[in-house]
Design an enzyme around this catalytic site. Sequence first.
Site, PDB file in Angstrom:
ATOM      1  N   GLY A 162       6.211   6.088   6.457  1.00 25.23           N
ATOM      2  CA  GLY A 162       6.853   5.236   6.234  1.00 25.23           C
ATOM      3  C   GLY A 162       5.801   4.178   4.830  1.00 25.23           C
ATOM      4  N   HIS A 163       4.800   4.961   4.312  1.00 23.46           N
ATOM      5  CA  HIS A 163       3.993   4.527   3.302  1.00 23.46           C
ATOM      6  C   HIS A 163       5.415   4.226   1.592  1.00 23.46           C
ATOM      7  CE1 HIS A 163       0.665   5.594   5.166  1.00 23.46           C
ATOM      8  NE2 HIS A 163       0.377   3.865   4.988  1.00 23.46           N
TER       9      HIS A 163
ATOM     10  N   ASP B 161       2.351  -3.247  10.750  1.00 23.09           N
ATOM     11  CA  ASP B 161       0.954  -4.274  11.174  1.00 23.09           C
ATOM     12  C   ASP B 161       0.864  -5.687  10.903  1.00 23.09           C
ATOM     13  OD1 ASP B 161      -1.546  -1.736  10.569  1.00 23.09           O
ATOM     14  OD2 ASP B 161      -0.094  -1.795   8.832  1.00 23.09           O
TER      15      ASP B 161
ATOM     16  N   GLY C  67       3.803  -2.990   5.861  1.00 23.26           N
ATOM     17  CA  GLY C  67       4.634  -2.727   6.941  1.00 23.26           C
ATOM     18  C   GLY C  67       4.189  -3.861   8.455  1.00 23.26           C
TER      19      GLY C  67
ATOM     20  N   GLN D  22     -13.295  -3.293   6.536  1.00 19.89           N
ATOM     21  CA  GLN D  22     -12.483  -3.490   7.983  1.00 19.89           C
ATOM     22  C   GLN D  22     -12.756  -2.567   8.689  1.00 19.89           C
ATOM     23  OE1 GLN D  22      -9.094  -3.165   5.051  1.00 19.89           O
ATOM     24  NE2 GLN D  22      -8.485  -1.541   7.013  1.00 19.89           N
TER      25      GLN D  22
ATOM     26  N   SER E  50       2.338   6.514  11.226  1.00 17.87           N
ATOM     27  CA  SER E  50       0.928   6.145  11.038  1.00 17.87           C
ATOM     28  C   SER E  50       0.083   7.296  10.941  1.00 17.87           C
ATOM     29  CB  SER E  50       0.005   5.616  12.795  1.00 17.87           C
ATOM     30  OG  SER E  50      -1.577   5.328  12.579  1.00 17.87           O
TER      31      SER E  50
END
Length: 285
Positions: free
Chosen positions: A32-33, A151, A148, A57, A186
Amino acid sequence: MHIVHSIAELRHALRHANRPAFVPTMGNLHAGHLALVEQARALGDATVASIFVNRLQFLPHEDFDSYPRTFESDCAKLQGAGCDVLFAPREGDLYPEPQTFKVVPDPALANLLEGEFRPGFFTGVATVVMKLFMAVFAGKPQGVAVFGKKDYQQLMVIRGLVRQFALPIEIVAHDTERAADGLALSSRNGYLSEAERAEALQLSLALRALARDAVAAAHALPAQLPALEAAARQALAARGWQPDYLTVRRRADLLPPQPGDAAGSLVALGAARLGSTRLIDNLEL
């Protein structure tokens, strides 16, 4: 690929770029990245990625210390995807003093959903993204950053940040990358046992079922939605999950739908814990 650690080194590496294309990450990279990096390559004159696990975070009980750091393999993947510059700051490079000035997003957006279950999360995200944007884009006439859609709420927060601070940055959204069986990719999928990985697909299936039921009840959606959402949570809980939320919201502001909201303006979002791993997903409808 040029690897830099300080903001000064980064700006020197980008001195000839007029439109950098940027992909911020926390490392432990997956397909995905890399899809974000590959999209970024077509959008700017220098492709930049960052790897930084942002302490701001993470809540005290969350996985900051155990979050996977896989720098060597990440570098190889980024180079293979065509990244030109990797910004990999140490904590002292990005936060040389305590970060007492912070970017606090609008609570009307940031305190919903993820913000309700992870208070302060989006302040940490917005603060580090603003700092990364200033590092990458300072002095540039324009730039682009690729995020993406997995999120989803984070993407909305970043878009609001760019809009309200009038930053010369185009935010490009990339559709969620999924495994062959449909599981959203993920970094935290790596925490799952073999049995949990097989079960993890149930979150996206539950969102699809909720979306289907919501579309079928569109004529009375606001009234029927709480019962539909409760049934979706209960169905996951019966399988051993601990759901935080499964809900249908308006894409524009993540508020509950109102009479007359068209199906094409809604999104189903979910977050639930499977064992010790918290997973999120969403589905536009």
